[in-house]
Design a protein around this motif. Structure first.
Motif, PDB file in Angstrom:
ATOM      1  N   GLY A 161       0.801  -1.221   0.000  1.00  0.00           N
ATOM      2  CA  GLY A 161       0.000   0.000   0.000  1.00  0.00           C
ATOM      3  C   GLY A 161       0.830   1.264   0.000  1.00  0.00           C
ATOM      4  O   GLY A 161       0.291   2.360   0.160  1.00  0.00           O
ATOM      5  N   GLY A 193      -3.187   3.154  -7.933  1.00  0.00           N
ATOM      6  CA  GLY A 193      -3.465   3.042  -6.499  1.00  0.00           C
ATOM      7  C   GLY A 193      -3.615   4.385  -5.834  1.00  0.00           C
ATOM      8  O   GLY A 193      -4.325   4.524  -4.833  1.00  0.00           O
ATOM      9  N   ASP A 227     -11.836   2.146 -13.320  1.00  0.00           N
ATOM     10  CA  ASP A 227     -11.864   2.902 -12.070  1.00  0.00           C
ATOM     11  C   ASP A 227     -12.257   4.357 -12.306  1.00  0.00           C
ATOM     12  O   ASP A 227     -12.885   4.986 -11.442  1.00  0.00           O
ATOM     13  CB  ASP A 227     -10.493   2.850 -11.389  1.00  0.00           C
ATOM     14  N   THR A 454     -10.864   2.062   4.270  1.00  0.00           N
ATOM     15  CA  THR A 454     -10.149   0.816   3.995  1.00  0.00           C
ATOM     16  C   THR A 454     -10.966  -0.140   3.131  1.00  0.00           C
ATOM     17  O   THR A 454     -10.419  -1.105   2.592  1.00  0.00           O
ATOM     18  CB  THR A 454      -9.780   0.104   5.308  1.00  0.00           C
ATOM     19  N   TYR A 455     -12.260   0.125   2.978  1.00  0.00           N
ATOM     20  CA  TYR A 455     -13.097  -0.707   2.111  1.00  0.00           C
ATOM     21  C   TYR A 455     -12.675  -0.474   0.662  1.00  0.00           C
ATOM     22  O   TYR A 455     -12.545   0.672   0.209  1.00  0.00           O
ATOM     23  CB  TYR A 455     -14.568  -0.343   2.321  1.00  0.00           C
ATOM     24  N   LYS A 456     -12.410  -1.553  -0.072  1.00  0.00           N
ATOM     25  CA  LYS A 456     -11.779  -1.433  -1.386  1.00  0.00           C
ATOM     26  C   LYS A 456     -12.634  -0.665  -2.399  1.00  0.00           C
ATOM     27  O   LYS A 456     -12.097  -0.087  -3.338  1.00  0.00           O
ATOM     28  CB  LYS A 456     -11.439  -2.814  -1.940  1.00  0.00           C
ATOM     29  N   ASN A 457     -13.941  -0.655  -2.217  1.00  0.00           N
ATOM     30  CA  ASN A 457     -14.809   0.067  -3.152  1.00  0.00           C
ATOM     31  C   ASN A 457     -15.335   1.365  -2.547  1.00  0.00           C
ATOM     32  O   ASN A 457     -16.319   1.926  -3.017  1.00  0.00           O
ATOM     33  CB  ASN A 457     -15.985  -0.841  -3.564  1.00  0.00           C
TER      34      ASN A 457
END
Length: 594
Positions: A161, A193, A227, A454-457
């Motif tokens: 990360g 990212g 994205d 922190t939730y990926k979506n």
């Protein structure tokens, strides 16, 4: 003595003949010659090593490894043996053994730059990313101009990360080798990212210029376009990647994801099915298919395929115990059932309803729970024993992951348990919070604009507070339900006299529930607060992205999970201002009849 010398000369001749056959591509002849050699000289380490090389060329990977391992046992001081064995093991994804071989190689050759690089690769495959970075650093200290070490280091930093650091490592690799297409690709990955999408796309474009048939560059470029909500372009990119590598399942999976974003669900399922043909044991694909079936209300197949979450690449709900799993077929009355929670706070709130059903069926229920929910759940049903999230009870008869209960109970679209409310808080706590709220007189409206970062979506569901502020024109008491806000957000909230921030006093979800209990309406993006308000039977309006999470299904303004919820979806990708405008109009109409 003379006979020993003759035998040895014979072995040398056999080995030299086998080596010549290997070098000329006459592999079967080389293999037969080596078998003859080893039949009479079973400790001929060079013979075993060359046999391994021949077997590898013949596609016999496991046999090749065994042969080179035999050579290493016979002579473990030859660095080439260790290097070849490590590479073979790594190619078969036997990373633990490969790591041990690289360690032995480094013991023999402490200044072997390639060994440190490959050791870093093995550590990365094992998820030991910090150690992998240290191994790459050692390679770079020995040879600062090692572009591959800088590039692989960048990959591992991205896995940690550390996207900005990853970009810097890619920059070093590219400075050393400007035509290093993989380094340009990895720079794009790191920039993606950081959500610096335009720069990421430029990196992929450069990689494609350097290597036009670089399928991964086309694929990853399409991922970033997706994205950035540029879905038509993303689909074209996936098409190019698939054309270059028609047997690569990833291209079909990613194109299926993009089609799902566009609500072209049947096409997405076709692409996932093709990916499964190519890679039958890749359970991530089955999980993706489950999500679509659940979105479409096809619960029978959806719940079954959703079990793939337990064995996908990043598994969830996969705790195992000596006691058997409860599948719904086993009699449960009088038995102790351990239900272990999984996923986020919202998921636990949504599916907590099933724990009450199990109590009604006569089970003694033990539920593991995340700490912020413990006090709330304790008040809602004292008969359910609560334990810490990672705890294992001393004794129980069966266990079940929380989100496997709908499968075990055969939940269909028209049989979703909807005994609302099933959560509430203590009277004394409600009284305590009542004193902190504005006096009754105006409608009390709670609001939430973001969830866990922190939730990926999260970037698709959370919005900037500024998008929500037009609602504060409505003459009401606006209650911020966030526990924590940034300094910028706190300053923005302070600009509105109608807004009350209570977060400094909120300890957990019992406090949040006590506040919600005294509100007329909650307006929130798709977070745990949406589930909490719905579970309490409070009116809740939920702002949803264009392709919302599966639980909100499709083409609906209501949800069978929460009868008091109303859904406001984006009509176009990213159009949060449009959603807020529609909520504002609906609110004006609703308040006329409050």
């Amino acid at each position: 003595m003379a006979s020993d010398m003759i035998a040895e000369l014979g072995q040398v001749a056999q080995y030299d003949h086998a080596l010549a056959c290997y070098q000329r591509g006459r592999l079967d002849e080389a293999a037969q010659c080596l078998r003859d050699l080893l039949h009479s000289a079973a400790d001929h380490h060079l013979g075993w090593y060359l046999s391994g090389l021949v077997a590898a060329k013949l596609g016999q990977a496991e046999a090749a490894i065994a042969m080179v391992q035999r050579a290493v046992v016979l002579n473990d001081a030859i660095a080439e043996f260790q290097s070849t064995l490590a590479a073979m093991l790594q190619a078969q994804q036997r990373s633990v053994e490969a790591l041990a071989a690289y360690d032995r190689l480094i013991a023999l050759q402490p200044n072997d730059v390639g060994a440190y690089v490959n050791r870093g690769n093995a550590l990365g495959n094992l998820g030991r990313h910090a150690e992998a970075v240290a191994s790459y650093d050692q390679a770079i200290s020995l040879e600062p101009g090692q572009a591959t070490a800088h590039n692989n280091r960048a990959n591992t930093l991205r896995d940690l990360g550390r996207f900005a650091d990853s970009v810097e490592s890619c920059d070093r690799a590219i400075a050393l080798r400007p035509d290093f297409a993989m380094a340009h690709l990895n720079r794009g990955n790191a920039l993606g990212g950081l959500r610096r999408y335009a720069e990421a796309i430029a990196c992929y474009d450069r990689a494609i210029v350097l290597s036009p048939d670089y399928a991964m560059a086309h694929n990853n470029r399409a991922n970033v376009l997706r994205d950035a909500h540029r879905h038509a372009e993303a689909l074209a990119g996936y098409d190019r990647a698939i054309a270059l590598e028609p047997d690569n399942a990833d291209g079909y999976i990613n194109r299926g994801n993009a089609l799902g974003d566009l609500a072209r669900y049947d096409e997405a399922l076709e692409h996932y099915a093709r990916a499964l043909e190519l890679r039958p044991q890749f359970h991530d694909t089955k999980f993706n298919m489950a999500i679509i079936h659940l979105q479409l209300g096809r619960f029978e197949i959806g719940w079954r395929m959703y079990e793939a979450r337990k064995i996908r690449t990043d598994p969830i709900g996969n705790r195992t115990f000596p006691q058997p799993a409860w599948t719904g077929a086993e009699p449960i009355a009088g038995k102790t059932l351990f239900i272990h929670c999984e996923q986020g706070l919202g998921d636990i709130i949504q599916f907590y309803r099933y724990t009450r059903i199990m109590v009604e069926r006569g089970a003694v229920v033990i539920l593991s729970v995340k700490e912020p929910l413990r006090r709330l759940f304790a008040a809602a049903h004292p008969a359910i024993e609560l334990v810490e999230e990672a705890a294992t009870p001393a004794a129980f008869d069966y266990h079940c992951a929380l989100l496997s209960l709908p499968l075990a109970l055969g939940t269909a679209l028209d049989t979703i348990p909807a005994a609302i409310p099933y959560l509430w808080t203590e009277w004394r706590l409600r009284q305590d919070w009542s004193a902190r709220l504005p006096p009754r007189g105006k409608p009390r409206l709670g609001f939430v604009w973001s969830g866990s970062p922190t939730y990926k979506n999260d970037h698709n569901r959370s919005i900037d507070l500024a998008v929500l502020t037009p609602l504060f024109d409505i003459d009401a008491d606006w209650i911020c339900l966030h526990k924590d806000v940034t300094p910028r957000e706190r300053a923005m909230l302070s600009e509105y006299q109608r807004v009350t921030f209570l977060g400094d006093g909120i300890a957990d979800f019992a406090d949040t529930a006590a506040i919600i209990d005294q509100l007329d309406l909650v307006i929130t993006v798709d977070t745990s607060v949406a589930h909490l308000a719905g579970a309490m039977g409070k009116p809740v309006w939920i702002l949803l992205p264009h392709n919302a999470d599966w639980r909100w299904m499709i083409l609906r303004e209501d949800t069978p999970w929460y009868p008091t919820a109303r859904l406001f979806r984006q009509q176009l990708m990213g159009d949060w201002p449009g959603v807020v405008a529609r909520i504002k109009d609906a609110l004006r109409h609703a308040l006329r009849v409050v």
